[in-house]
Write a protein that holds these residues in place. Structure first.
Motif, PDB file in Angstrom:
ATOM      1  N   TYR A 274       0.519  -0.844  -0.125  1.00  0.00           N
ATOM      2  CA  TYR A 274      -0.045   0.106  -0.098  1.00  0.00           C
ATOM      3  C   TYR A 274       1.056   1.440  -0.569  1.00  0.00           C
ATOM      4  CZ  TYR A 274      -2.299   3.989   2.031  1.00  0.00           C
ATOM      5  OH  TYR A 274      -2.620   4.994   2.029  1.00  0.00           O
ATOM      6  N   LYS A 275       1.869   1.161   0.988  1.00  0.00           N
ATOM      7  CA  LYS A 275       3.169   2.161   0.797  1.00  0.00           C
ATOM      8  C   LYS A 275       3.741   2.810   0.233  1.00  0.00           C
ATOM      9  CE  LYS A 275       3.426   1.982   6.023  1.00  0.00           C
ATOM     10  NZ  LYS A 275       4.473   1.766   7.025  1.00  0.00           N
ATOM     11  N   VAL A 276       4.054   2.017  -0.911  1.00  0.00           N
ATOM     12  CA  VAL A 276       4.636   2.310  -2.561  1.00  0.00           C
ATOM     13  C   VAL A 276       3.645   2.476  -3.201  1.00  0.00           C
ATOM     14  CG1 VAL A 276       5.369   0.340  -3.904  1.00  0.00           C
ATOM     15  CG2 VAL A 276       6.012  -0.232  -1.826  1.00  0.00           C
ATOM     16  N   LEU A 277       1.985   1.608  -4.049  1.00  0.00           N
ATOM     17  CA  LEU A 277       1.124   2.661  -4.299  1.00  0.00           C
ATOM     18  C   LEU A 277       0.837   4.059  -3.788  1.00  0.00           C
ATOM     19  CD1 LEU A 277      -1.152  -0.480  -4.694  1.00  0.00           C
ATOM     20  CD2 LEU A 277      -0.067   0.257  -6.441  1.00  0.00           C
ATOM     21  N   ASN A 278       0.198   4.136  -2.689  1.00  0.00           N
ATOM     22  CA  ASN A 278       0.179   5.260  -2.534  1.00  0.00           C
ATOM     23  C   ASN A 278       1.280   6.519  -2.660  1.00  0.00           C
ATOM     24  OD1 ASN A 278      -1.789   7.260  -0.714  1.00  0.00           O
ATOM     25  ND2 ASN A 278      -0.364   7.519   0.537  1.00  0.00           N
ATOM     26  N   LYS A 279       2.323   6.239  -2.223  1.00  0.00           N
ATOM     27  CA  LYS A 279       3.724   7.512  -2.587  1.00  0.00           C
ATOM     28  C   LYS A 279       3.533   7.236  -4.078  1.00  0.00           C
ATOM     29  CE  LYS A 279       8.004   7.680  -1.747  1.00  0.00           C
ATOM     30  NZ  LYS A 279       9.905   7.306  -1.334  1.00  0.00           N
ATOM     31  N   PHE A 280       3.508   6.504  -4.708  1.00  0.00           N
ATOM     32  CA  PHE A 280       3.336   6.531  -6.643  1.00  0.00           C
ATOM     33  C   PHE A 280       1.997   7.762  -6.654  1.00  0.00           C
ATOM     34  CE2 PHE A 280       1.246   5.517 -10.371  1.00  0.00           C
ATOM     35  CZ  PHE A 280       2.473   6.491 -11.268  1.00  0.00           C
ATOM     36  N   VAL A 281       1.357   7.284  -6.048  1.00  0.00           N
ATOM     37  CA  VAL A 281      -0.352   7.836  -6.728  1.00  0.00           C
ATOM     38  C   VAL A 281       0.173   9.509  -5.723  1.00  0.00           C
ATOM     39  CG1 VAL A 281      -3.011   7.981  -5.920  1.00  0.00           C
ATOM     40  CG2 VAL A 281      -1.782   5.442  -6.697  1.00  0.00           C
ATOM     41  N   GLU A 282      -0.140   9.308  -5.194  1.00  0.00           N
ATOM     42  CA  GLU A 282       0.225  11.240  -4.393  1.00  0.00           C
ATOM     43  C   GLU A 282       1.893  11.889  -5.584  1.00  0.00           C
ATOM     44  OE1 GLU A 282      -0.609  11.023  -0.071  1.00  0.00           O
ATOM     45  OE2 GLU A 282       1.720  10.819  -0.218  1.00  0.00           O
ATOM     46  N   SER A 283       2.229  10.866  -6.044  1.00  0.00           N
ATOM     47  CA  SER A 283       3.600  11.734  -5.743  1.00  0.00           C
ATOM     48  C   SER A 283       3.215  11.990  -7.728  1.00  0.00           C
ATOM     49  CB  SER A 283       4.667  11.237  -6.014  1.00  0.00           C
ATOM     50  OG  SER A 283       5.083   9.859  -6.393  1.00  0.00           O
ATOM     51  N   SER A 284       2.833  11.782  -8.566  1.00  0.00           N
ATOM     52  CA  SER A 284       2.182  11.486  -9.971  1.00  0.00           C
ATOM     53  C   SER A 284       1.835  12.531 -10.387  1.00  0.00           C
ATOM     54  CB  SER A 284       1.394   9.827 -10.129  1.00  0.00           C
ATOM     55  OG  SER A 284       1.332  10.120 -11.291  1.00  0.00           O
ATOM     56  N   SER A 285       2.483  12.647 -11.585  1.00  0.00           N
ATOM     57  CA  SER A 285       1.494  14.576 -12.526  1.00  0.00           C
ATOM     58  C   SER A 285      -0.009  13.980 -13.526  1.00  0.00           C
ATOM     59  CB  SER A 285       2.860  14.482 -13.157  1.00  0.00           C
ATOM     60  OG  SER A 285       2.818  13.765 -13.798  1.00  0.00           O
ATOM     61  N   ASN A 286       0.293  11.860 -13.285  1.00  0.00           N
ATOM     62  CA  ASN A 286      -0.887  11.475 -13.963  1.00  0.00           C
ATOM     63  C   ASN A 286      -1.906  11.088 -13.144  1.00  0.00           C
ATOM     64  OD1 ASN A 286      -0.891  12.543 -16.758  1.00  0.00           O
ATOM     65  ND2 ASN A 286       0.431  10.200 -16.946  1.00  0.00           N
ATOM     66  N   PHE A 287      -1.747  11.371 -12.237  1.00  0.00           N
ATOM     67  CA  PHE A 287      -2.573  10.110 -10.633  1.00  0.00           C
ATOM     68  C   PHE A 287      -3.109  11.208  -9.444  1.00  0.00           C
ATOM     69  CE2 PHE A 287      -0.458   7.043 -13.759  1.00  0.00           C
ATOM     70  CZ  PHE A 287      -2.374   6.339 -14.057  1.00  0.00           C
ATOM     71  N   SER A 288      -3.972  11.161  -8.150  1.00  0.00           N
ATOM     72  CA  SER A 288      -3.767  11.358  -7.503  1.00  0.00           C
ATOM     73  C   SER A 288      -4.747  11.016  -6.663  1.00  0.00           C
ATOM     74  CB  SER A 288      -4.189  13.295  -7.780  1.00  0.00           C
ATOM     75  OG  SER A 288      -5.667  12.938  -8.025  1.00  0.00           O
ATOM     76  N   PRO A 289      -4.145  10.513  -5.669  1.00  0.00           N
ATOM     77  CA  PRO A 289      -5.667   9.746  -4.299  1.00  0.00           C
ATOM     78  C   PRO A 289      -7.929  10.313  -4.665  1.00  0.00           C
ATOM     79  CG  PRO A 289      -3.624  10.764  -3.395  1.00  0.00           C
ATOM     80  CD  PRO A 289      -3.593  11.215  -4.859  1.00  0.00           C
ATOM     81  N   SER A 290      -7.801   9.139  -5.128  1.00  0.00           N
ATOM     82  CA  SER A 290      -9.653   9.713  -5.402  1.00  0.00           C
ATOM     83  C   SER A 290      -9.789   9.945  -3.147  1.00  0.00           C
ATOM     84  CB  SER A 290      -9.613   9.056  -5.564  1.00  0.00           C
ATOM     85  OG  SER A 290      -9.946   7.583  -4.837  1.00  0.00           O
TER      86      SER A 290
END
Length: 361
Positions: A274-290
């Motif tokens: 989860y931490k790996v996925l969440n970190k990616f989503v938070e830092s991505s330019s194409n995605f953001s946490p819902s």
């Protein structure tokens, strides 16, 4: 090449599924009688493995239905005479509420917008509600309610029954079944098995309520799979009707495999992924946490907003033989859902993230 399913259910099969299925076929388990000792031994074994894995006390029966959706109806018929109370913050918690209305119960709800979670302090339970219906993990929106909040909710409403939907999180949540009256899940999500089996965990308080309702002329607890009938058969590790024998066998074997790893290790692995996925989503330019509040984000179903249409994201990762889910309902085009179940490894999660990162260029 074999695809990896990050879908929220049906999901990726657990790695040992094929081996256990072959064993079931070789032993002709699809043909045995559900009144045989062979079946009773299978049922008993599965119950023992789930007791260990989820720390379920002997005060609770473990019962089998056709699906988790069926359990919504069973709980409402067997445990609610007049009034239920529902925490609604997504499509599945809303369906539980709508089932209550369709069964002519007086259903109360406290509702939050899609993607928002509940904290204990803000919940107001109606005085005459008999059952509090809580969704631990809302599969549609990726919102999770923290276990301590669920426990506090029950302790402050001790005379009421609390029912917890753990459909897309079991066996991850560390629920205290000394407090929780009833909970339920289905096997096609975190247990990595084909659909077709619901698991209903219920205590003697639920049974007593059902038996009391059964005596009322103007009440019905259902003609099929009523709680007293299920419980009576459970005492001898049988079922009222012919069950999904192979499904019960497979659940027991997967639970045994998870016990070999250890429930605490399964939780730690889930948190790590989860931490790996969440970190990616938070830092991505194409995605953001819902889900805005991190404390309310699901550890088992990560939902991300997408700048590109979700269909493009899904098509891109499919080229690498990975399947992610679209958003649910009205969010189908603007979100993706990534299941973080035990069947998927950290290495597979990192490979998926690598593919998603390619879309940022």
């Amino acid at each position: 090449m074999k695809q990896v399913y990050f879908t929220a259910g049906p999901a990726e099969m657990y790695p040992t599924f094929e081996h256990h299925l072959r064993t079931a076929v070789e032993n002709q388990l699809g043909s045995i009688s559900h009144r045989s000792q062979k079946f009773r031994d299978i049922y008993k074994f599965t119950v023992e493995q789930l007791h260990t894995l989820m720390d379920i006390p002997d005060t609770h029966a473990i019962l089998f239905t056709g699906s988790a959706s069926e359990v919504w109806e069973r709980i409402l018929l067997n445990c609610v005479e007049h009034e239920s109370f529902h925490l609604v913050n997504g499509s599945f918690s809303k369906k539980f509420y709508e089932y209550a209305l369709s069964l002519r119960k007086y259903a109360h709800k406290q509702e939050k917008p899609f993607g928002e979670g509940f904290d204990y302090a803000e919940i107001e339970v109606p005085e005459y509600a008999e059952v509090i219906c809580v969704t631990h993990n809302e599969t549609s929106s990726g919102v999770q309610m923290r276990e301590p909040d669920i426990h506090k909710l029950k302790r402050s409403n001790s005379k009421k029954i609390i029912a917890v939907d753990i459909v897309s999180s079991a066996p991850y949540p560390e629920l205290d079944f000394g407090v929780i009256d009833t909970a339920f899940f289905s096997v096609q999500k975190s247990f990595g098995l084909p659909a077709g089996l619901g698991v209903w965990i219920a205590n003697e308080k639920c049974l007593a309520k059902s038996e009391r309702l059964q005596k009322y002329e103007d009440a019905t607890i259902g003609a099929h799979n009523s709680l007293p009938a299920l419980w009576k058969n459970f005492k001898t590790y049988e079922t009222p009707a012919t069950p999904n024998v192979i499904g019960i066998y497979l659940l027991g074997k997967i639970a045994e495999d998870l016990n070999a790893i250890g429930a605490e290790t399964v939780r730690k692995q889930t948190e790590e992924k989860y931490k790996v996925l969440n970190k990616f989503v938070e830092s991505s330019s194409n995605f953001s946490p819902s889900v805005a509040e991190e404390r309310h984000r699901s550890r088992t179903v990560v939902v991300a907003n997408t700048k590109k249409p979700s269909a493009e994201v899904i098509a891109q990762v499919k080229k690498a033989n990975m399947i992610v889910g679209s958003g649910y309902g009205p969010f189908k085009e603007s979100q993706i859902r990534i299941a973080n179940f035990p069947a998927v490894s950290l290495e597979q999660v990192e490979t998926l993230i690598g593919e998603l990162k390619k879309m940022e260029y």
